[in-house]
Design an enzyme around this catalytic site. Structure first.
Site, mmCIF file in Angstrom:
data_model
loop_
_atom_site.group_PDB
_atom_site.id
_atom_site.type_symbol
_atom_site.label_atom_id
_atom_site.label_comp_id
_atom_site.label_asym_id
_atom_site.label_seq_id
_atom_site.Cartn_x
_atom_site.Cartn_y
_atom_site.Cartn_z
ATOM 1 C CG ASP A 1 15.156 69.251 46.354
ATOM 2 O OD1 ASP A 1 15.698 68.176 46.030
ATOM 3 O OD2 ASP A 1 15.489 69.906 47.350
ATOM 4 C CE LYS B 1 13.975 72.152 50.116
ATOM 5 N NZ LYS B 1 14.621 72.291 48.783
ATOM 6 C CE LYS C 1 17.207 70.506 50.898
ATOM 7 N NZ LYS C 1 17.433 70.403 49.428
#
Length: 329
Positions: A166, A229, A265
């Site tokens: 991430d 995300k 996400k």
């Protein structure tokens, strides 16, 4: 009680990883988002879609399978990470699993997400399972160290066993409209990830407009992102339904143009089971049931699992239990 829950692990999913595409600045400049329209649409999701009884339990089990079980605290320790991994192995109390008749599904969270320093600890703690370790890298949460240092951190996390990375983008590039700079950085980070999948954290609460959010989403997808995300969870404003709509519609547009499915996400502030159900309804309505799989949708959360487990116990027994009855790290 025996729930009819789809075993997603047994499904043969044909999914082509995003190979990346050349930066199309004309496409980026065509992107526009209408905040008021998105907010009106977002306000209707929770009021029009509700599930009850066994159907709700099935949806909650689905939500568990989509969680990136996360600990990203300054006081994290190897012991805390090991406890989190133990919870990931058995996310729902055994008596509840037996009562629902779903033990054969082997439901676990989608991943365990930790800082780089704890990747090796998590990999050891999850040995023998199929649960991947995700690492937050690239100077999380601000993303403002020199690029070579951020790339080295990605490579180190992959070397330690992280299967997902991430990363955080430089928000200033978005605010200044430096799409070439953003594209080049994300592309370099994608290359550093190798076989590990890359989730690009936009920090949406700091991007000023939903049009900026949408443009940043597109640039990251063109650069090869596997997921986009919302947030680090450290911003004042994290995931919202309106922001999610802007990002999801860019995912849909990208799929229509390229044929490539990109994951989504939402992260930060999603701590209640009812919120998870709303996000699941949103994804199903906007992108279809196909996107309700771990390779295309995740919740970035830590406390969410506790509330889901409480709601499951209520569905099974008719009674609510106190939070402390459900062990977390």
């Amino acid at each position: 009680m025996s729930l009819k829950v789809v075993d997603t692990k047994a499904q043969a999913v044909s999914h082509k990883r995003n190979p990346g595409f050349p930066l199309d600045l004309d496409w980026v400049e065509r992107v526009r988002m209408n905040r008021s329209a998105l907010e009106r649409r977002a306000a209707t999701i929770g009021t029009r879609r509700t599930v009850k009884k066994d159907y709700q339990l099935a949806w909650l089990l689905k939500a568990v399978s989509l969680i990136d079980l996360t600990t990203l605290n300054s006081d994290d320790t190897p012991g805390r990470v090991e406890r989190l991994c133990a919870k990931a192995r058995n996310p729902i109390r055994a008596d509840l699993v037996e009562a629902m008749g779903v033990r054969h599904l082997g439901i676990t969270p989608a991943a365990v997400c930790v800082y780089h320093n704890f990747v090796a600890t998590a990999v050891r703690a999850l040995e023998g399972t199929a649960i991947p370790v995700a690492a937050v890298s690239t100077a999380f949460p601000h993303g403002l160290t020199p690029l070579k240092i951020r790339l080295a951190e990605i490579e180190a996390s992959v070397e330690d066993g992280a299967r997902e990375i991430d990363i955080v983008i430089e928000r200033g590039m978005v605010l200044n409209g430096d799409w070439r700079g953003l594209y080049d950085q994300v592309k370099a980070m994608r290359a550093a990830c190798g076989e590990a999948h890359i989730k690009t954290i936009l920090g949406t609460g700091e991007l000023a407009t939903l049009t900026n959010v949408a443009k940043a989403s597109l640039v990251c997808m063109l650069a090869g992102a596997d997921f986009i995300k919302t947030s680090t969870g450290k911003e004042k404003t994290n995931a919202t339904l309106a922001t999610s709509l802007a990002m999801i519609r860019m995912i849909r547009w990208f799929f229509e143009e390229t044929g490539i499915e990109i994951g989504y996400k939402p992260a930060g502030g999603i701590s209640k089971a009812k919120d998870a159900l709303v996000y699941l309804a949103l994804m199903k309505e906007e992108l279809g049931a196909r996107w309700l799989q771990p390779h295309l949708f995740r919740f970035g959360a830590s406390s969410l699992l506790t509330d889901i487990e409480r709601q499951i116990e209520h569905g099974v027994t008719g009674h609510y239990a106190a939070d402390y009855r459900f062990a977390m790290a």
